[in-house]
Design a protein around this motif. Structure first.
Motif, short mmCIF file in Angstrom:
data_model
loop_
_atom_site.label_atom_id
_atom_site.label_comp_id
_atom_site.label_asym_id
_atom_site.label_seq_id
_atom_site.Cartn_x
_atom_site.Cartn_y
_atom_site.Cartn_z
N CYS A 1 0.80 -1.22 0.00
CA CYS A 1 0.00 0.00 0.00
C CYS A 1 0.83 1.27 0.00
CB CYS A 1 -0.91 0.01 1.21
SG CYS A 1 -2.19 -1.25 1.13
N ALA A 2 2.10 1.20 0.26
CA ALA A 2 2.92 2.40 0.35
C ALA A 2 4.07 2.30 -0.64
CB ALA A 2 3.47 2.57 1.77
N GLY A 3 4.46 3.43 -1.18
CA GLY A 3 5.60 3.40 -2.07
C GLY A 3 5.71 4.64 -2.93
N SER A 4 6.82 4.72 -3.60
CA SER A 4 7.09 5.82 -4.50
C SER A 4 7.62 5.27 -5.81
CB SER A 4 8.14 6.77 -3.92
OG SER A 4 7.64 7.45 -2.80
N SER A 5 7.37 6.00 -6.85
CA SER A 5 7.95 5.65 -8.13
C SER A 5 8.38 6.94 -8.81
CB SER A 5 6.96 4.89 -9.00
OG SER A 5 5.86 5.72 -9.33
N SER A 6 9.37 6.82 -9.66
CA SER A 6 9.81 7.99 -10.41
C SER A 6 10.05 7.58 -11.85
CB SER A 6 11.07 8.59 -9.79
OG SER A 6 12.13 7.68 -9.82
N ARG A 7 9.90 8.56 -12.71
CA ARG A 7 10.12 8.32 -14.14
C ARG A 7 11.03 9.43 -14.65
NH1 ARG A 7 5.04 9.00 -17.43
NH2 ARG A 7 5.77 11.10 -17.47
N ILE A 8 12.18 9.04 -15.14
CA ILE A 8 13.12 10.02 -15.69
C ILE A 8 12.77 10.24 -17.15
CG2 ILE A 8 15.53 10.48 -16.27
CD1 ILE A 8 16.27 8.72 -13.83
N VAL B 1 16.08 22.88 -20.92
CA VAL B 1 15.84 21.84 -19.92
C VAL B 1 17.02 20.88 -19.92
CG1 VAL B 1 14.34 19.91 -19.27
CG2 VAL B 1 13.34 22.04 -20.13
N VAL B 2 17.67 20.73 -18.76
CA VAL B 2 18.82 19.82 -18.64
C VAL B 2 18.47 18.60 -17.79
CG1 VAL B 2 20.53 21.62 -19.04
CG2 VAL B 2 19.81 21.12 -16.71
N GLY B 3 17.22 18.52 -17.38
CA GLY B 3 16.76 17.37 -16.63
C GLY B 3 15.28 17.48 -16.35
N ARG B 4 14.61 16.32 -16.35
CA ARG B 4 13.17 16.32 -16.06
C ARG B 4 12.78 14.93 -15.58
NH1 ARG B 4 8.57 19.21 -17.91
NH2 ARG B 4 6.71 17.93 -17.84
N TYR B 5 12.07 14.89 -14.45
CA TYR B 5 11.53 13.62 -14.00
C TYR B 5 10.27 13.85 -13.18
CZ TYR B 5 14.06 14.49 -9.58
OH TYR B 5 14.53 15.05 -8.42
N SER B 6 9.48 12.79 -13.08
CA SER B 6 8.23 12.83 -12.34
C SER B 6 8.34 11.88 -11.16
CB SER B 6 7.07 12.39 -13.21
OG SER B 6 6.93 13.27 -14.30
N VAL B 7 7.74 12.27 -10.04
CA VAL B 7 7.74 11.45 -8.83
C VAL B 7 6.30 11.29 -8.37
CG1 VAL B 7 8.55 11.26 -6.44
CG2 VAL B 7 9.99 12.38 -8.15
N TYR B 8 5.93 10.05 -8.04
CA TYR B 8 4.60 9.75 -7.53
C TYR B 8 4.76 8.97 -6.25
CZ TYR B 8 -0.18 8.01 -7.29
OH TYR B 8 -1.46 7.72 -6.88
N SER B 9 4.23 9.49 -5.15
CA SER B 9 4.31 8.81 -3.87
C SER B 9 2.90 8.55 -3.36
CB SER B 9 5.06 9.66 -2.84
OG SER B 9 6.38 9.88 -3.27
N LYS B 10 2.73 7.38 -2.75
CA LYS B 10 1.40 6.96 -2.31
C LYS B 10 1.53 6.21 -0.99
CE LYS B 10 -2.09 3.63 -3.73
NZ LYS B 10 -2.53 2.75 -4.78
N ASN B 11 0.55 6.42 -0.11
CA ASN B 11 0.51 5.68 1.14
C ASN B 11 -0.95 5.43 1.49
OD1 ASN B 11 0.91 4.53 3.62
ND2 ASN B 11 1.37 6.44 4.65
N ALA B 12 -1.34 4.17 1.53
CA ALA B 12 -2.71 3.83 1.90
C ALA B 12 -2.80 3.29 3.31
CB ALA B 12 -3.26 2.80 0.92
N THR B 13 -1.69 3.25 4.02
CA THR B 13 -1.69 2.69 5.36
C THR B 13 -1.91 3.78 6.40
OG1 THR B 13 0.68 2.99 5.74
CG2 THR B 13 -0.01 0.97 4.62
N ALA B 14 -2.12 3.35 7.62
CA ALA B 14 -2.26 4.29 8.74
C ALA B 14 -0.93 4.42 9.48
CB ALA B 14 -3.34 3.78 9.70
N VAL B 15 0.11 3.79 8.97
CA VAL B 15 1.37 3.69 9.70
C VAL B 15 2.17 4.99 9.70
CG1 VAL B 15 3.57 2.48 9.80
CG2 VAL B 15 1.50 1.23 9.25
N SER B 16 2.35 5.62 8.57
CA SER B 16 3.23 6.80 8.52
C SER B 16 2.43 8.09 8.54
CB SER B 16 4.11 6.73 7.28
OG SER B 16 3.31 6.84 6.14
N SER B 17 3.16 9.19 8.65
CA SER B 17 2.53 10.51 8.72
C SER B 17 2.62 11.21 7.37
CB SER B 17 3.24 11.36 9.77
OG SER B 17 4.56 11.65 9.34
N SER B 18 1.91 12.31 7.25
CA SER B 18 1.99 13.10 6.02
C SER B 18 3.39 13.70 5.86
CB SER B 18 0.93 14.20 6.01
OG SER B 18 1.09 15.06 7.12
#
Length: 144
Positions: A19-26, A122-139
């Motif tokens: 349920c928790a994680g991050s992904s990035s796309r360069i 532009v000398v660099g570009r990437y996207s980051v997506y983070s998601k957490n569906a648990t009650a474990v961590s904080s914002s």
């Protein structure tokens, strides 16, 4: 009984990890030299609350200082890092604690563009997506 407890712990661990994680796309690999100095700008398209931005800024500033690439002033900068928040959704703390994943998930999506200040290319570009569906961590943890 011991096997039952172990199975429950294993299932909870798998659920939490799924349920928790991050992904990035360069999209454009970042090209910078060790001598380059940067400044940054946060563009809040997602209407994230000021509290969230105030969590992000010191963390970002510290990371850039640690790496030695933070410019002392805008005049000394070679590159501009534009961080655009495109999605910001956080559950209220009490919802996260009481009903966890059933309250939906926390999500942050951002695009990071690194530009050469002189040429504006532009000398660099990437996207980051983070998601957490648990009650474990904080914002705070997800924002950082």
């Amino acid at each position: 009984m011991k096997l039952f407890k172990s199975s429950i712990i294993l299932l909870m661990t798998i659920f939490t990890m799924a349920c928790a994680g991050s992904s990035s796309r360069i999209e454009v690999p970042i090209s910078m030299s060790k001598e380059d100095k940067v400044i940054y700008k946060i563009i809040n398209q997602a209407s994230a609350p000021k509290k969230a931005i105030n969590i992000l800024k010191p963390h970002l500033h510290a990371r850039l200082n640690e790496s030695g690439i933070q410019a002392d002033s805008p005049d000394q900068a070679d590159k501009l890092i534009e961080i655009t928040l495109t999605i910001y959704r956080m559950r209220m703390g009490h919802r996260r604690a009481l009903i966890g994943a059933m309250a939906g998930s926390d999500r942050i999506q951002s695009t990071v563009v690194v530009r050469d200040i002189k040429s504006q290319s532009v000398v660099g570009r990437y996207s980051v997506y983070s998601k957490n569906a648990t009650a474990v961590s904080s914002s705070r943890g997800l924002i950082q």
